[in-house]
Design an enzyme around this catalytic site. Structure first.
Site, short mmCIF file in Angstrom:
data_model
loop_
_atom_site.label_atom_id
_atom_site.label_comp_id
_atom_site.label_asym_id
_atom_site.label_seq_id
_atom_site.Cartn_x
_atom_site.Cartn_y
_atom_site.Cartn_z
N HIS A 197 0.82 -1.21 0.00
CA HIS A 197 0.00 0.00 0.00
C HIS A 197 0.86 1.26 0.00
O HIS A 197 0.45 2.29 -0.54
CB HIS A 197 -0.90 0.02 1.24
CG HIS A 197 -2.09 -0.88 1.16
ND1 HIS A 197 -3.30 -0.47 0.65
CD2 HIS A 197 -2.27 -2.16 1.57
CE1 HIS A 197 -4.18 -1.47 0.73
NE2 HIS A 197 -3.57 -2.51 1.28
N HIS A 264 -7.92 -7.28 -1.45
CA HIS A 264 -6.62 -6.64 -1.67
C HIS A 264 -6.20 -6.75 -3.14
O HIS A 264 -6.05 -7.84 -3.66
CB HIS A 264 -5.60 -7.32 -0.75
CG HIS A 264 -4.21 -6.79 -0.84
ND1 HIS A 264 -3.60 -6.16 0.23
CD2 HIS A 264 -3.29 -6.81 -1.83
CE1 HIS A 264 -2.36 -5.82 -0.11
NE2 HIS A 264 -2.15 -6.21 -1.35
#
Length: 288
Positions: A197, A264
């Site tokens: 991220h 994700h």
């Protein structure tokens, strides 16, 4: 859902992008160790599991391991023009930024989240907009839980994982890690010292009906358990179909799912495949 409602959402989306997004800067405009060419399909791409670097395969929220050009605290501000607020690219994408509030496994606002806003690299944000346009006519929308995540937030997750559970943590444990001790979250790979991220092209996302009704994905977001695996064989048929829909629509636009987490996704090729940023999550961070 009536088609008039769908048409209304599409009209809002079109109005928000009618002027066109400003062009992304040229590859030569960015320096400082990032593999800029990858944003445009050139350069050396990361390996299949680069979201996790050399760390344990698959888990969040600190998934991944180090990069040669990132210091222990991460790289500072974003290269000008390369990061955008998703709401400015596509205002129809719904945002539920969990780490900007207390509704997450730590039970508190996480370090570095100054605003509840989804920031992504421009290529990832534009790909997300294209995926949203595929979903809206079918009565669905995307809802994002997390996008760019500063290194200081990942550091906070690691410190939290090393603290013992107390009476105030019982609700969070039941919601996020009921079958694993907090002390095992790092050894089992659910939390690590680097996260994909922080490179800016990864997000956590789910499906939602345009009416606001939740789509059954089988587990909550950030549920540290094998039942969160995208292809969990024990998942109900409806759940597996919903996960396939999310993965399929995003895959069409270049997003790769992390098999251990149905929520994700990383847009490939990454704009910054080996740089971990640490600027705060706020619109102000994007201003010159």
């Amino acid at each position: 859902m009536r088609m008039t409602a769908v048409a209304g959402v599409l009209a809002v989306l079109a109005a928000g992008t009618a002027g066109g997004a400003p062009p992304a800067p040229s590859p030569g405009a960015v320096t400082g160790g990032a593999l800029v060419g990858a944003a445009h399909g050139t350069g050396t791409l990361p390996p299949a599991h680069a979201v996790n670097g050399s760390g344990p395969a698959g888990r969040a929220p600190g998934d991944g391991a180090g990069a040669s050009d990132a210091g222990a605290g991460g790289v500072g501000g974003p290269p000008r023009g390369w990061f955008v607020a998703v709401r400015e690219v596509d205002p129809s994408v719904r945002e539920d930024m969990r780490y900007a509030g207390a509704r997450n496994f730590t039970g508190a606002v996480v370090d570095g989240y100054a605003e509840p806003v989804c920031l992504l690299t421009r290529p990832a944000a534009e790909a997300l907009r294209r995926a949203q346009r595929r979903l809206l006519p079918r009565g669905y929308t995307l809802r994002v839980y997390d996008c760019y995540r500063p290194q200081r937030a990942v550091d906070r997750f690691v410190r939290w994982a090393r603290e013992p559970d107390g009476p105030a943590d019982l609700a969070a444990k039941a919601a996020h890690y009921p079958r694993v001790d907090r002390a095992r979250l790092i050894p089992e790979g659910y939390i690590a010292e680097k996260s994909g991220h922080s490179r800016g092209s990864t997000l956590d996302v789910t499906l939602e009906h345009l009416s606001g009704r939740a789509v059954d994905m089988g587990t909550p977001f950030d549920f540290f358990d094998p039942r969160s695996h995208t292809d969990d064989p024990g998942a109900a048929d409806t759940v597996r179909a919903n996960r396939r829909l999310l993965r399929g629509v995003l895959a069409e636009q270049g997003f790769v799912n992390l098999p251990e987490e149905w929520w994700h996704f990383t847009h490939r090729p990454e704009a910054f495949p080996s740089t971990f940023f640490d600027f705060p999550v706020s619109v102000a961070s994007l201003r010159p």
